[in-house]
Enzyme design. Structure first.
Site, PDB file in Angstrom:
ATOM      1  N   LYS A  60       8.056  -0.123   5.461  1.00  0.00           N
ATOM      2  CA  LYS A  60       8.070   1.317   5.160  1.00  0.00           C
ATOM      3  C   LYS A  60       8.729   2.110   6.280  1.00  0.00           C
ATOM      4  O   LYS A  60       9.364   3.137   6.040  1.00  0.00           O
ATOM      5  CB  LYS A  60       6.646   1.837   4.897  1.00  0.00           C
ATOM      6  N   GLY A 124      -8.806 -21.200  12.384  1.00  0.00           N
ATOM      7  CA  GLY A 124     -10.119 -21.527  11.817  1.00  0.00           C
ATOM      8  C   GLY A 124     -10.030 -22.653  10.808  1.00  0.00           C
ATOM      9  O   GLY A 124      -9.162 -22.644   9.932  1.00  0.00           O
ATOM     10  N   GLY A 217      16.091 -13.020  -5.754  1.00  0.00           N
ATOM     11  CA  GLY A 217      14.847 -12.426  -6.244  1.00  0.00           C
ATOM     12  C   GLY A 217      14.911 -10.911  -6.199  1.00  0.00           C
ATOM     13  O   GLY A 217      14.937 -10.327  -5.123  1.00  0.00           O
ATOM     14  N   VAL A 220       9.782  -7.005  -5.677  1.00  0.00           N
ATOM     15  CA  VAL A 220       9.432  -5.864  -4.832  1.00  0.00           C
ATOM     16  C   VAL A 220      10.133  -5.945  -3.472  1.00  0.00           C
ATOM     17  O   VAL A 220      10.738  -4.972  -3.017  1.00  0.00           O
ATOM     18  CB  VAL A 220       7.900  -5.796  -4.629  1.00  0.00           C
ATOM     19  N   ILE A 221      10.071  -7.101  -2.814  1.00  0.00           N
ATOM     20  CA  ILE A 221      10.697  -7.208  -1.494  1.00  0.00           C
ATOM     21  C   ILE A 221      12.213  -7.076  -1.618  1.00  0.00           C
ATOM     22  O   ILE A 221      12.859  -6.366  -0.851  1.00  0.00           O
ATOM     23  CB  ILE A 221      10.329  -8.548  -0.806  1.00  0.00           C
ATOM     24  N   GLU A 240      18.677 -12.503  -9.655  1.00  0.00           N
ATOM     25  CA  GLU A 240      17.320 -12.559 -10.226  1.00  0.00           C
ATOM     26  C   GLU A 240      17.271 -13.575 -11.369  1.00  0.00           C
ATOM     27  O   GLU A 240      18.115 -13.539 -12.268  1.00  0.00           O
ATOM     28  CB  GLU A 240      16.935 -11.151 -10.721  1.00  0.00           C
ATOM     29  N   HIS A 481       0.953  25.266  -7.556  1.00  0.00           N
ATOM     30  CA  HIS A 481       2.342  25.572  -7.894  1.00  0.00           C
ATOM     31  C   HIS A 481       3.056  26.077  -6.654  1.00  0.00           C
ATOM     32  O   HIS A 481       2.515  26.900  -5.936  1.00  0.00           O
ATOM     33  CB  HIS A 481       2.384  26.647  -8.977  1.00  0.00           C
TER      34      HIS A 481
HETATM   35  P1  FAD Z   1      -2.568 -11.425   5.366  1.00  0.00           P
HETATM   36  O1  FAD Z   1      -2.138 -10.037   5.641  1.00  0.00           O
HETATM   37  O2  FAD Z   1      -1.520 -12.438   5.074  1.00  0.00           O
HETATM   38  O3  FAD Z   1      -3.417 -11.882   6.628  1.00  0.00           O
HETATM   39  C1  FAD Z   1      -3.922 -13.168   6.752  1.00  0.00           C
HETATM   40  C2  FAD Z   1      -4.197 -13.411   8.215  1.00  0.00           C
HETATM   41  O4  FAD Z   1      -4.912 -14.628   8.342  1.00  0.00           O
HETATM   42  C3  FAD Z   1      -2.945 -13.564   9.059  1.00  0.00           C
HETATM   43  O5  FAD Z   1      -3.031 -12.715  10.176  1.00  0.00           O
HETATM   44  C4  FAD Z   1      -2.934 -15.033   9.477  1.00  0.00           C
HETATM   45  O6  FAD Z   1      -2.413 -15.219  10.785  1.00  0.00           O
HETATM   46  C5  FAD Z   1      -4.431 -15.353   9.460  1.00  0.00           C
HETATM   47  N1  FAD Z   1      -4.761 -16.753   9.210  1.00  0.00           N
HETATM   48  C6  FAD Z   1      -4.318 -17.542   8.205  1.00  0.00           C
HETATM   49  N2  FAD Z   1      -4.935 -18.743   8.247  1.00  0.00           N
HETATM   50  C7  FAD Z   1      -5.780 -18.698   9.297  1.00  0.00           C
HETATM   51  C8  FAD Z   1      -6.701 -19.633   9.843  1.00  0.00           C
HETATM   52  N3  FAD Z   1      -6.899 -20.828   9.283  1.00  0.00           N
HETATM   53  N4  FAD Z   1      -7.395 -19.264  10.951  1.00  0.00           N
HETATM   54  C9  FAD Z   1      -7.230 -18.038  11.507  1.00  0.00           C
HETATM   55  N5  FAD Z   1      -6.384 -17.116  11.013  1.00  0.00           N
HETATM   56  C10 FAD Z   1      -5.687 -17.441   9.921  1.00  0.00           C
HETATM   57  N6  FAD Z   1       1.246  -4.634   0.035  1.00  0.00           N
HETATM   58  C11 FAD Z   1       0.962  -3.354  -0.267  1.00  0.00           C
HETATM   59  O7  FAD Z   1      -0.126  -3.065  -0.765  1.00  0.00           O
HETATM   60  N7  FAD Z   1       1.861  -2.347  -0.028  1.00  0.00           N
HETATM   61  C12 FAD Z   1       3.071  -2.593   0.516  1.00  0.00           C
HETATM   62  O8  FAD Z   1       3.859  -1.668   0.720  1.00  0.00           O
HETATM   63  C13 FAD Z   1       3.393  -3.931   0.841  1.00  0.00           C
HETATM   64  N8  FAD Z   1       4.583  -4.228   1.390  1.00  0.00           N
HETATM   65  C14 FAD Z   1       4.859  -5.524   1.732  1.00  0.00           C
HETATM   66  C15 FAD Z   1       6.120  -5.795   2.262  1.00  0.00           C
HETATM   67  C16 FAD Z   1       6.453  -7.094   2.594  1.00  0.00           C
HETATM   68  C17 FAD Z   1       7.811  -7.369   3.188  1.00  0.00           C
HETATM   69  C18 FAD Z   1       5.497  -8.132   2.401  1.00  0.00           C
HETATM   70  C19 FAD Z   1       5.827  -9.540   2.788  1.00  0.00           C
HETATM   71  C20 FAD Z   1       4.257  -7.869   1.860  1.00  0.00           C
HETATM   72  C21 FAD Z   1       3.929  -6.559   1.514  1.00  0.00           C
HETATM   73  N9  FAD Z   1       2.706  -6.238   0.934  1.00  0.00           N
HETATM   74  C22 FAD Z   1       2.428  -4.942   0.592  1.00  0.00           C
HETATM   75  C23 FAD Z   1       1.678  -7.264   0.685  1.00  0.00           C
HETATM   76  C24 FAD Z   1       0.627  -7.232   1.794  1.00  0.00           C
HETATM   77  O9  FAD Z   1       1.246  -7.453   3.038  1.00  0.00           O
HETATM   78  C25 FAD Z   1      -0.425  -8.294   1.529  1.00  0.00           C
HETATM   79  O10 FAD Z   1      -0.960  -8.111   0.233  1.00  0.00           O
HETATM   80  C26 FAD Z   1      -1.553  -8.214   2.536  1.00  0.00           C
HETATM   81  O11 FAD Z   1      -1.093  -8.356   3.849  1.00  0.00           O
HETATM   82  C27 FAD Z   1      -2.611  -9.296   2.236  1.00  0.00           C
HETATM   83  O12 FAD Z   1      -3.660  -9.191   3.133  1.00  0.00           O
HETATM   84  P2  FAD Z   1      -4.568 -10.463   3.490  1.00  0.00           P
HETATM   85  O13 FAD Z   1      -5.567  -9.979   4.487  1.00  0.00           O
HETATM   86  O14 FAD Z   1      -5.046 -11.086   2.259  1.00  0.00           O
HETATM   87  O15 FAD Z   1      -3.586 -11.505   4.160  1.00  0.00           O
HETATM   88  P1  NAI Z   2       7.952 -10.667  -6.457  1.00  0.00           P
HETATM   89  O1  NAI Z   2       7.054 -11.507  -7.256  1.00  0.00           O
HETATM   90  O2  NAI Z   2       7.766  -9.197  -6.453  1.00  0.00           O
HETATM   91  O3  NAI Z   2       9.463 -10.906  -6.876  1.00  0.00           O
HETATM   92  C1  NAI Z   2      10.034 -12.171  -6.835  1.00  0.00           C
HETATM   93  C2  NAI Z   2      11.217 -12.169  -7.773  1.00  0.00           C
HETATM   94  O4  NAI Z   2      11.946 -13.351  -7.567  1.00  0.00           O
HETATM   95  C3  NAI Z   2      10.802 -12.147  -9.240  1.00  0.00           C
HETATM   96  O5  NAI Z   2      11.493 -11.136  -9.914  1.00  0.00           O
HETATM   97  C4  NAI Z   2      11.158 -13.536  -9.726  1.00  0.00           C
HETATM   98  O6  NAI Z   2      11.523 -13.567 -11.085  1.00  0.00           O
HETATM   99  C5  NAI Z   2      12.329 -13.865  -8.826  1.00  0.00           C
HETATM  100  N1  NAI Z   2      12.552 -15.295  -8.664  1.00  0.00           N
HETATM  101  C6  NAI Z   2      11.634 -16.285  -8.541  1.00  0.00           C
HETATM  102  N2  NAI Z   2      12.246 -17.480  -8.399  1.00  0.00           N
HETATM  103  C7  NAI Z   2      13.577 -17.233  -8.402  1.00  0.00           C
HETATM  104  C8  NAI Z   2      14.720 -18.051  -8.272  1.00  0.00           C
HETATM  105  N3  NAI Z   2      14.635 -19.382  -8.105  1.00  0.00           N
HETATM  106  N4  NAI Z   2      15.935 -17.468  -8.347  1.00  0.00           N
HETATM  107  C9  NAI Z   2      16.060 -16.131  -8.516  1.00  0.00           C
HETATM  108  N5  NAI Z   2      15.009 -15.310  -8.638  1.00  0.00           N
HETATM  109  C10 NAI Z   2      13.780 -15.850  -8.571  1.00  0.00           C
HETATM  110  O7  NAI Z   2       7.868 -11.276  -4.969  1.00  0.00           O
HETATM  111  P2  NAI Z   2       8.455 -10.755  -3.600  1.00  0.00           P
HETATM  112  O8  NAI Z   2       9.451  -9.688  -3.809  1.00  0.00           O
HETATM  113  O9  NAI Z   2       8.819 -11.965  -2.849  1.00  0.00           O
HETATM  114  O10 NAI Z   2       7.180 -10.108  -2.944  1.00  0.00           O
HETATM  115  C11 NAI Z   2       6.001 -10.894  -2.782  1.00  0.00           C
HETATM  116  C12 NAI Z   2       4.799 -10.056  -2.966  1.00  0.00           C
HETATM  117  O11 NAI Z   2       4.601  -9.217  -1.831  1.00  0.00           O
HETATM  118  C13 NAI Z   2       4.859  -9.092  -4.136  1.00  0.00           C
HETATM  119  O12 NAI Z   2       4.527  -9.717  -5.334  1.00  0.00           O
HETATM  120  C14 NAI Z   2       3.836  -8.090  -3.761  1.00  0.00           C
HETATM  121  O13 NAI Z   2       2.575  -8.583  -4.115  1.00  0.00           O
HETATM  122  C15 NAI Z   2       3.952  -8.035  -2.244  1.00  0.00           C
HETATM  123  N6  NAI Z   2       4.768  -6.869  -1.873  1.00  0.00           N
HETATM  124  C16 NAI Z   2       4.313  -5.634  -2.210  1.00  0.00           C
HETATM  125  C17 NAI Z   2       5.041  -4.527  -1.901  1.00  0.00           C
HETATM  126  C18 NAI Z   2       4.532  -3.194  -2.334  1.00  0.00           C
HETATM  127  O14 NAI Z   2       3.381  -3.104  -2.727  1.00  0.00           O
HETATM  128  N7  NAI Z   2       5.343  -2.151  -2.290  1.00  0.00           N
HETATM  129  C19 NAI Z   2       6.312  -4.607  -1.184  1.00  0.00           C
HETATM  130  C20 NAI Z   2       6.714  -5.978  -0.916  1.00  0.00           C
HETATM  131  C21 NAI Z   2       5.951  -7.043  -1.230  1.00  0.00           C
END
Ligand code: FAD
Ligand code: NAI
Length: 502
Positions: A60, A124, A217, A220-221, A240, A481
């Protein structure tokens, strides 16, 4: 003697750190184990997981910087603001992003201190149970065993080994919350080095704007990070696999997004693609792919692979304690995040459901409250989705295509931002608010927004749905408004065919 806790949380991401804080607020003795997946430049562990380190927050930050750059180049002129030469310094942009990450991750450490959560740095892993317990009828649960004898120690505590490069210790806890999150899914034959071929980690830290960026893909990412680098000047091509664009979104929103992203913003999005051989050279990446009956090769300077994420149970020792996973590798849980093991819970990306930080946080709170004997609860029907492109996309509840599929009789109110005074003042009138309500009861079933600030506007819809509101309720609420929220008001009025300003 081992350290003992009421609650041990494994993983310090949004699901885990929130669970730990809430459990501590409720008077429980809590520890959180966090491996050193994310560390600061001094090697100190960083809390916040994927979200704060390589997900929501850094993405973000970059989206905002790149959006300002884009506006300075294309939108300010309509306000009479001109520049001779707008430049983007990627190093400064990245430093700002890194500073935000540092600030927020350090903030979680302070919250741990404030709430007296013990941070245990290390990996862990469940200490395996003796074979006789694992194989006993009913499985390794307190219920099956009467008083569960730990790892054969005659106690009712779970044992978890916390290891670092320097050694390990065993800690014990009555309750364990697994919050180990997710990891990026990679594709066979496409090794990610986070230099030429990147997942989210590398894509958030490129040291310059690639001339040509390929993205596998268009989820979202792909859309968010593709937008960042497109705004900064890269030619971006998204490949995609599905033939539908943004299949999870409401069709009307997906159609509008397609128009804006491809025609106005120039993202090249290829649908229905089958990826073939990917060759990585020193300076370029070549992606062979098929679309329809034709074969193509995309040459680019960097490639992002964003094809979804996988639940992370690596090295957790699930087998050794008989912890059940589902067919997708998620930890299997019931509607209250209970695993098959007594007093072992799992939350966030590692369990089924949308991989969203706010969903994980809600689960963390629910589980902490259930452990403390309260009535924890998550309403999965009102978890909002936001895609932080420009325009933003946000929704809650069911899409029109889902309602049709489910045979629900519904009414639609859809109002564009073009008629809204605030949107015109901002010079940003793309998109609309679409509300869906039950035809008989008028209860709101879904709200879908594409437009500026959709991420903030959706909150009203979430509250309304959480309170079981009818569209008439929104129609009768006074909206300030001039605000964008008036479009939500008008969409509610439009359900009853009585919009006032459209
Ligand atoms: P994680 O955030 O993955 O945290 C897990 C933690 O556990 C990590 O710190 C890891 O090091 C630790 N861990 C793992 N295994 C062990 C172990 N055995 N012992 C000790 N520690 C361990 N979601 C949104 O809602 N809004 C967004 O805008 C958004 N944008 C995103 C953008 C990107 C590029 C990505 C990749 C994801 C995005 N997400 C977004 C998704 C969001 O990041 C995840 O849904 C969220 O972080 C999940 O939280 P979590 O606590 O389940 O896991
Ligand atoms: P995604 O599930 O949003 O998108 C993956 C895309 O890749 C799909 O459209 C799928 O059809 C396509 N795909 C899969 N296999 C493929 C292949 N072999 N060739 C071409 N296309 C293929 O997953 P993404 O973007 O990796 O994000 C992972 C997750 O992270 C999201 O599902 C979301 O939960 C979280 N996220 C949330 C955000 C938010 O809330 N704004 C921002 C970024 C990530």
């Amino acid at each position: 003697m081992s350290k003992q806790f009421d609650v041990l949380v494994i993983g310090g991401g949004p699901g885990g750190y929130v669970a730990a804080i809430r459990a501590a607020q409720l008077g429980l003795k809590v520890a959180c184990v966090e491996s050193q997946s994310y560390a600061d430049p001094k090697g100190e562990v960083r809390l916040g997981g994927t979200c704060l380190n390589v997900g929501c927050i850094p993405s973000k930050a970059l989206l905002q910087s790149s959006e300002y750059f884009d506006q300075a180049n294309h939108s300010f002129v309509m306000h009479g603001i001109g520049f001779d030469n707008v430049k983007m310094d990627v190093t400064t942009m990245m430093r700002r992003k890194d500073n935000i990450v540092t600030q927020l991750t350090a903030g979680i450490k302070s919250l741990f201190k404030k709430n007296k959560v013990t941070l245990l740095v290390g990996y862990g892993k469940f200490v395996p149970l003796p074979e006789r317990i694992l194989t006993s009828a009913g499985g390794p649960t307190f219920e099956a065993q009467g008083n569960f004898p730990g790892a054969g120690q005659g106690s009712d505590l779970w044992q978890v080994e916390v290891s670092t490069a320097n050694g390990s210790e065993i800690v014990e806890a009555k309750q364990v919350i697994i919050a180990t999150g997710s990891k990026p899914r990679h594709l066979p034959g496409i090794p990610v080095d986070n230099k030429m071929v990147c997942d989210n980690v590398g894509a958030l830290s490129l040291d310059g704007v690639p001339k040509r960026l390929g993205v596998i893909g268009a989820g979202v990412i792909g859309l968010e990070l593709g937008s960042v680098w497109k705004r900064l000047g890269a030619e971006v091509t998204l490949l995609e696999a599905l033939s539908d664009f943004l299949a999870a979104a409401d069709q009307a929103v997906a159609n509008e997004a397609w128009k804006v992203f491809t025609r106005k913003q120039g993202l090249d999005i290829q649908l229905g693609v089958k990826i073939g051989k990917v060759s990585v050279g020193k300076k370029t990446v070549n992606i062979e792919y098929e679309a329809g009956d034709e074969s193509f090769t995309l040459e680019c300077d960097k490639l992002i692979v964003s094809v979804g994420r996988l639940p992370n149970t690596d090295g957790l020792g699930c087998d050794g304690v008989g912890l059940k996973l589902d067919e997708r590798g998620c930890i299997a849980v019931d509607g209250h995040c209970r695993t098959n093991l007594e007093n072992v819970w799992a939350v966030g990306d590692v369990v089924p459901g949308p991989m969203l930080a706010h969903k994980g946080m809600e689960e963390g709170v629910m589980v902490a409250e259930l452990i403390a004997g309260q009535a924890g609860h998550v309403d999965y029907n009102t978890v909002p989705w936001v895609i932080y492109t420009h325009p933003e996309i946000a929704w809650v509840g069911r899409t029109e295509q889902q309602l049709k599929h489910d045979g629900v009789d519904y009414r639609v109110g859809q109002i564009p931002f073009i008629a809204n005074g605030r949107a015109l003042g901002q010079g940003d009138t793309t998109g609309f608010v679409k509300m869906l309500a039950d035809a008989k009861t008028d209860r709101i079933l879904g709200v879908h927004i594409i437009g500026n600030n959709a991420s903030e506007l959706i909150a009203e819809a979430v509250v309304a749905m959480e309170f079981g509101a009818a569209s008439e309720d929104i129609a009768r609420i006074c909206h300030a408004h001039p605000t964008l929220s008036e479009v939500m008001h008008e969409a509610a009025l439009a359900i009853d065919k009585r919009p006032l300003h459209f």
